[in-house]
Design an enzyme around this catalytic site. Structure first.
Site, mmCIF file in Angstrom:
data_model
loop_
_atom_site.group_PDB
_atom_site.id
_atom_site.type_symbol
_atom_site.label_atom_id
_atom_site.label_comp_id
_atom_site.label_asym_id
_atom_site.label_seq_id
_atom_site.Cartn_x
_atom_site.Cartn_y
_atom_site.Cartn_z
ATOM 1 N N GLY A 42 0.796 -1.228 0.000
ATOM 2 C CA GLY A 42 0.000 0.000 0.000
ATOM 3 C C GLY A 42 0.824 1.270 0.000
ATOM 4 N N SER A 43 2.031 1.225 -0.553
ATOM 5 C CA SER A 43 2.815 2.472 -0.577
ATOM 6 C C SER A 43 2.182 3.490 -1.529
ATOM 7 C CB SER A 43 4.275 2.194 -0.952
ATOM 8 O OG SER A 43 4.392 1.789 -2.288
ATOM 9 N N ASN A 44 1.539 3.014 -2.595
ATOM 10 C CA ASN A 44 0.809 3.960 -3.457
ATOM 11 C C ASN A 44 -0.403 4.534 -2.727
ATOM 12 O OD1 ASN A 44 1.875 4.322 -6.314
ATOM 13 N ND2 ASN A 44 2.089 2.110 -6.025
ATOM 14 N N MET A 61 -3.983 -7.205 -6.803
ATOM 15 C CA MET A 61 -3.470 -8.341 -7.570
ATOM 16 C C MET A 61 -4.563 -9.234 -8.151
ATOM 17 S SD MET A 61 -0.421 -7.553 -7.566
ATOM 18 C CE MET A 61 0.376 -8.948 -8.337
ATOM 19 N N LEU A 82 -9.906 -7.635 -13.081
ATOM 20 C CA LEU A 82 -11.332 -7.324 -12.957
ATOM 21 C C LEU A 82 -12.120 -7.968 -14.103
ATOM 22 C CD1 LEU A 82 -10.897 -3.539 -12.172
ATOM 23 C CD2 LEU A 82 -11.400 -5.376 -10.528
ATOM 24 N N ASN A 131 -5.485 2.373 -12.912
ATOM 25 C CA ASN A 131 -4.508 1.386 -12.446
ATOM 26 C C ASN A 131 -3.119 1.997 -12.605
ATOM 27 O OD1 ASN A 131 -3.495 -1.134 -11.562
ATOM 28 N ND2 ASN A 131 -3.088 -1.735 -13.676
ATOM 29 N N HIS A 160 0.978 0.826 -13.219
ATOM 30 C CA HIS A 160 1.773 -0.321 -13.653
ATOM 31 C C HIS A 160 3.246 0.097 -13.677
ATOM 32 C CE1 HIS A 160 2.678 -4.035 -15.702
ATOM 33 N NE2 HIS A 160 3.418 -3.358 -16.553
ATOM 34 N N ASP A 167 -3.405 -4.425 -18.414
ATOM 35 C CA ASP A 167 -2.510 -3.267 -18.590
ATOM 36 C C ASP A 167 -2.587 -2.676 -20.007
ATOM 37 O OD1 ASP A 167 -1.576 -3.729 -15.944
ATOM 38 O OD2 ASP A 167 -0.185 -5.229 -16.698
HETATM 39 C C1 GRF Z 1 3.465 -1.134 -7.546
HETATM 40 O O1 GRF Z 1 4.719 -1.290 -8.179
HETATM 41 C C2 GRF Z 1 2.374 -1.075 -8.576
HETATM 42 O O2 GRF Z 1 2.763 -0.427 -9.750
HETATM 43 C C3 GRF Z 1 2.115 -2.530 -8.839
HETATM 44 O O3 GRF Z 1 2.220 -3.156 -7.590
HETATM 45 C C4 GRF Z 1 3.085 -2.385 -6.738
HETATM 46 C C5 GRF Z 1 2.257 -2.068 -5.531
HETATM 47 O O4 GRF Z 1 2.964 -1.422 -4.553
HETATM 48 N N1 GRF Z 1 0.848 -2.689 -9.505
HETATM 49 P P1 GRF Z 1 2.205 -0.823 -3.265
HETATM 50 O O5 GRF Z 1 1.298 -1.923 -2.705
HETATM 51 O O6 GRF Z 1 1.447 0.375 -3.696
HETATM 52 O O7 GRF Z 1 3.329 -0.502 -2.320
#
Ligand code: GRF
Length: 222
Positions: A16-18, A94, A97, A111, A113, A149
């Site tokens: 969940g860093s994003n 992961m 859909l 999304n 990628h 993607d």
């Molecule tokens: C990221 O590299 C994203 O592009 C890919 O999975 C990773 C998820 O990272 N789809 P996080 O869970 O957001 O840290």
């Protein structure tokens, strides 16, 4: 009077860093959105800890608990609708859909990628970029469609691939840029500046940089 915030639902499966970069953008006042709900496909995802810390409603929906992929998707749709979600943001989610989900939120699903699409879709893409010998890779935010993607590209960032890179060092370099472009893409959506023309995303009032170019290795006087 305060302007209405875009209600987003974030789908996660891992660290969940994003998600964190979106939370940070909102808390810093740079992103005019609110996270109405986060759905995790994994009960032990660290993303859930982040939600708890920031008081964000979070729901775990495990695909193993549903007889079909469509039934799993329908459960997610119900949760997102019950939180009045206007934009779905996949952040390290992961699962692929089904059309059931895509049709419920047409052109309202983003999304991210970790490659420069359309190069290297799918998984393990940092290693693929290294093995292919490309000099640049990066990340792409795109609208989701029925492919893997393949949807319309909103924003991309480019990073160099360096001699000696491993999948991990390249992934870390790419991730830093993911954390910048994802909140930016959501903000563009929140400002109503994204429109579709065929499979192209048109960005209204977009600054241009016609002279910029990147070289790896750097040029020596050319
Ligand atoms: C990221 O590299 C994203 O592009 C890919 O999975 C990773 C998820 O990272 N789809 P996080 O869970 O957001 O840290």
């Amino acid at each position: 009077m305060k302007e209405k915030k875009l209600k987003i639902g974030v789908l996660v499966s891992g660290s969940g860093s994003n998600l964190q970069s979106i939370i940070d953008g909102i808390e810093a006042g740079r992103l005019d959105a609110e996270i109405s709900v986060t759905i995790s496909s994994k009960p032990d995802a660290y993303a859930l800890v982040r939600c708890k810390k920031h008081g964000i409603p979070a729901v775990v929906i495990r695909h193993q608990d549903f007889p079909t992929r469509e039934a799993f998707d329908r459960q997610m749709i119900d949760v997102l609708r019950s939180h009045a979600v206007e934009l779905v943001v996949m952040a390290g989610f992961m699962r692929v859909l089904t059309p059931v989900f895509l049709n419920a939120f047409p052109m309202k699903i983003m999304n991210i990628h970790p490659a420069l699409l359309p190069a290297f879709p799918g998984t393990h893409v940092q290693q693929q970029a290294i093995d292919h010998g490309v000099r640049f890779s990066g990340c792409t935010v795109h609208f989701a469609d029925e492919g893997v993607d393949t949807g319309p590209v909103i924003i991309q960032a480019v990073v160099p691939v360096l001699a000696g890179d491993t999948a991990d060092t390249l992934a870390a370099r790419i991730l830093r840029e993911e954390h910048r472009i994802y909140p930016q893409a959501i903000q563009l959506y929140a400002e109503g500046r994204l429109a579709l023309s065929g499979r192209k995303v048109i960005i209204k009032e977009c600054p241009v940089m016609p002279e910029s170019a990147f070289h790896n290795p750097p040029l020596s006087g050319f």
